[in-house]
Design a protein around this motif. Sequence first.
Motif, PDB file in Angstrom:
ATOM      1  N   MET A   1       6.402  -3.727   1.721  1.00 19.17           N
ATOM      2  CA  MET A   1       6.607  -4.915   0.639  1.00 19.17           C
ATOM      3  C   MET A   1       5.479  -5.002  -0.247  1.00 19.17           C
ATOM      4  SD  MET A   1       7.354  -7.989   3.483  1.00 19.17           S
ATOM      5  CE  MET A   1       7.415  -9.125   2.296  1.00 19.17           C
ATOM      6  N   LEU A   2       4.379  -4.386  -0.133  1.00 13.59           N
ATOM      7  CA  LEU A   2       3.390  -4.371  -0.992  1.00 13.59           C
ATOM      8  C   LEU A   2       3.173  -3.227  -2.101  1.00 13.59           C
ATOM      9  CD1 LEU A   2       0.198  -5.068   1.224  1.00 13.59           C
ATOM     10  CD2 LEU A   2       1.162  -6.417  -0.422  1.00 13.59           C
ATOM     11  N   MET A   3       4.447  -2.110  -1.856  1.00 17.79           N
ATOM     12  CA  MET A   3       4.275  -1.104  -2.822  1.00 17.79           C
ATOM     13  C   MET A   3       4.857  -1.366  -4.207  1.00 17.79           C
ATOM     14  SD  MET A   3       6.041   1.862  -0.373  1.00 17.79           S
ATOM     15  CE  MET A   3       6.182   3.119  -1.558  1.00 17.79           C
ATOM     16  N   PRO A   4       5.988  -2.340  -4.230  1.00 19.30           N
ATOM     17  CA  PRO A   4       5.890  -3.011  -5.762  1.00 19.30           C
ATOM     18  C   PRO A   4       4.861  -3.662  -6.350  1.00 19.30           C
ATOM     19  CG  PRO A   4       8.016  -3.346  -4.445  1.00 19.30           C
ATOM     20  CD  PRO A   4       6.687  -2.631  -3.380  1.00 19.30           C
ATOM     21  N   LEU A   5       4.147  -4.459  -5.397  1.00 22.26           N
ATOM     22  CA  LEU A   5       3.053  -5.109  -6.163  1.00 22.26           C
ATOM     23  C   LEU A   5       1.992  -4.120  -6.807  1.00 22.26           C
ATOM     24  CD1 LEU A   5       2.558  -7.976  -3.489  1.00 22.26           C
ATOM     25  CD2 LEU A   5       3.459  -8.088  -5.704  1.00 22.26           C
ATOM     26  N   GLN A   6       1.859  -3.043  -6.143  1.00 27.09           N
ATOM     27  CA  GLN A   6       0.794  -2.150  -6.625  1.00 27.09           C
ATOM     28  C   GLN A   6       1.458  -1.555  -8.217  1.00 27.09           C
ATOM     29  OE1 GLN A   6       0.857   0.973  -3.652  1.00 27.09           O
ATOM     30  NE2 GLN A   6      -0.422  -0.124  -2.397  1.00 27.09           N
ATOM     31  N   GLY A   7       2.788  -1.686  -8.022  1.00 24.69           N
ATOM     32  CA  GLY A   7       3.252  -1.124  -9.481  1.00 24.69           C
ATOM     33  C   GLY A   7       3.140  -2.296 -10.468  1.00 24.69           C
ATOM     34  N   TYR A   8       3.212  -3.489 -10.093  1.00 20.90           N
ATOM     35  CA  TYR A   8       2.892  -4.607 -11.051  1.00 20.90           C
ATOM     36  C   TYR A   8       1.295  -4.644 -11.426  1.00 20.90           C
ATOM     37  CZ  TYR A   8       7.451  -6.237  -9.172  1.00 20.90           C
ATOM     38  OH  TYR A   8       8.920  -6.389  -8.659  1.00 20.90           O
ATOM     39  N   LEU A   9       0.426  -4.340 -10.409  1.00 24.61           N
ATOM     40  CA  LEU A   9      -0.922  -4.495 -10.906  1.00 24.61           C
ATOM     41  C   LEU A   9      -1.146  -3.236 -11.583  1.00 24.61           C
ATOM     42  CD1 LEU A   9      -2.626  -5.637  -7.387  1.00 24.61           C
ATOM     43  CD2 LEU A   9      -2.383  -6.903  -9.390  1.00 24.61           C
ATOM     44  N   TRP A  10      -0.431  -2.316 -11.701  1.00 26.76           N
ATOM     45  CA  TRP A  10      -0.891  -0.833 -12.607  1.00 26.76           C
ATOM     46  C   TRP A  10      -0.124  -1.143 -14.121  1.00 26.76           C
ATOM     47  CZ3 TRP A  10       2.274   2.002 -15.623  1.00 26.76           C
ATOM     48  CH2 TRP A  10       1.685   3.123 -16.165  1.00 26.76           C
TER      49      TRP A  10
ATOM     50  N   LYS B   1       2.027 -11.437 -12.855  1.00 33.01           N
ATOM     51  CA  LYS B   1       3.108 -12.030 -13.847  1.00 33.01           C
ATOM     52  C   LYS B   1       2.956 -11.324 -14.977  1.00 33.01           C
ATOM     53  CE  LYS B   1       3.384 -16.774 -11.910  1.00 33.01           C
ATOM     54  NZ  LYS B   1       3.181 -18.111 -12.141  1.00 33.01           N
ATOM     55  N   ILE B   2       1.753 -10.980 -15.674  1.00 31.69           N
ATOM     56  CA  ILE B   2       1.556 -10.383 -16.834  1.00 31.69           C
ATOM     57  C   ILE B   2       2.203  -9.010 -16.591  1.00 31.69           C
ATOM     58  CG2 ILE B   2      -0.140  -9.206 -18.459  1.00 31.69           C
ATOM     59  CD1 ILE B   2      -1.776 -11.744 -17.891  1.00 31.69           C
ATOM     60  N   GLY B   3       1.803  -8.236 -15.619  1.00 31.11           N
ATOM     61  CA  GLY B   3       2.476  -6.683 -15.168  1.00 31.11           C
ATOM     62  C   GLY B   3       3.824  -6.911 -15.171  1.00 31.11           C
ATOM     63  N   ILE B   4       4.415  -7.858 -14.582  1.00 30.24           N
ATOM     64  CA  ILE B   4       6.107  -8.043 -14.307  1.00 30.24           C
ATOM     65  C   ILE B   4       6.786  -8.277 -15.702  1.00 30.24           C
ATOM     66  CG2 ILE B   4       8.060  -9.363 -13.618  1.00 30.24           C
ATOM     67  CD1 ILE B   4       6.359  -9.686 -10.975  1.00 30.24           C
ATOM     68  N   GLN B   5       5.907  -9.221 -16.633  1.00 34.09           N
ATOM     69  CA  GLN B   5       6.510  -9.286 -18.205  1.00 34.09           C
ATOM     70  C   GLN B   5       6.425  -8.082 -18.703  1.00 34.09           C
ATOM     71  OE1 GLN B   5       4.057 -12.142 -20.225  1.00 34.09           O
ATOM     72  NE2 GLN B   5       5.212 -11.746 -22.129  1.00 34.09           N
ATOM     73  N   TYR B   6       5.103  -7.456 -18.447  1.00 33.21           N
ATOM     74  CA  TYR B   6       4.876  -6.103 -19.580  1.00 33.21           C
ATOM     75  C   TYR B   6       6.079  -4.856 -19.050  1.00 33.21           C
ATOM     76  CZ  TYR B   6       2.587  -2.085 -21.433  1.00 33.21           C
ATOM     77  OH  TYR B   6       2.382  -0.771 -21.959  1.00 33.21           O
TER      78      TYR B   6
END
Length: 150
Positions: free
Chosen positions: A85-94, A8-13
């Motif tokens: 499906m996990l590829m965008p999640l890796q971007g959010y964690l970055w 959530k913090i990654g998406i907000q940022y």
Amino acid sequence: MNIVSKIKIGIQYMNDWPLEPLLNPVFPECRVKRAVMLGRKILPPFIVFILFWAVYQGGGFKGIPLLFALSSNFPVTLVCVIFLMLMPLQGYLWFYKRAVTRLNDKQKDFYILVCSKLEKEPAMNPTMMDLEKALNACIKTFGTDLLKKL
């Protein structure tokens, strides 16, 4: 902190980061934001295509029931779908990792300059999230002229 709050913090940022051409050479966030946004658009059709292809390869369109058609290559299909499906999640964690990163000396000096122009008190140990908020306020107030000093 659990993984959901980090995402959530990654998406907000990511959503708040300004896509200014003057920031491209200095920060990788602009390029990664465009890549993640492109991935969110083009990965769902690939997932549908992989599922369609699995049914086709299993003989699902030749009269074989769907469950039997999928059972022949289900593990490979499942791994491919989960990977996509996990590829965008890796971007959010970055983006989360970048949001909590402390500023280096040059970035900290620019952050203090921007805060002084905005007449705002700078944080003691600023992170990239603090810089992003200051940059957004700077762009709204002064335009992109101050970004040329970066």
